[in-house]
Write a protein that holds these residues in place. Structure first.
Motif: not given
Length: 142
Positions: A122-127, A119
């Motif tokens: 992913a919240s930083k835009g990484y896949l 989480h």
């Protein structure tokens, strides 16, 4: 780890090659290309794993958000299965987690720890892509 690099190389449908300038290039699914190039830069290419034969591929499905490949190493009766996909999907298939080179039971505490990290990243835009390995399985390809 070696298993992670094997998974990134073998559970991968892209074509990776070294260009004349020494850099790595690839074609296919962009995620597979990136992971294939990373593994190649770290010394793991399909060429280096020639003694490993692809027995079966379970292609990526959008509903399952995962794919897997089954491989047999030269001289072995058993197979190794490599799985990759969305973290939550891969984790749901696992009973163990590898930490510092040792397998440990995948407890709720471990799962919570993984989901928290996922989480956060992913919240930083990484896949994020998860990999899993199951070794020494009997598999009949007839």
């Amino acid at each position: 780890s070696t298993l992670m690099l094997q998974a990134m190389t073998l559970c991968n449908s892209s074509k990776i090659w070294q260009s004349p300038d020494g850099g790595w290039r690839g074609s296919g699914d962009p995620v597979d290309v990136v992971t294939g190039i990373l593994a190649s830069e770290l010394g793991f290419t399909k060429k280096h794993l020639r003694g490993t034969k692809l027995i079966h591929e379970f292609p990526f499905h959008a509903e399952e958000k995962r794919m897997s490949t089954v491989h047999r190493s030269k001289g072995k009766e058993t197979v190794t299965v490599f799985l990759k996909g969305a973290v939550e999907e891969v984790l749901s298939c696992c009973t163990l987690v590898r930490c510092e080179g040792e397998n440990q039971p995948l407890t709720k505490a471990w799962s919570d720890r993984v989901y928290h990290a996922v989480h956060e990243i992913a919240s930083k835009g990484y896949l994020l892509i998860a990999y899993a390995v199951r070794e020494e399985l009997d598999f009949h390809d007839d």
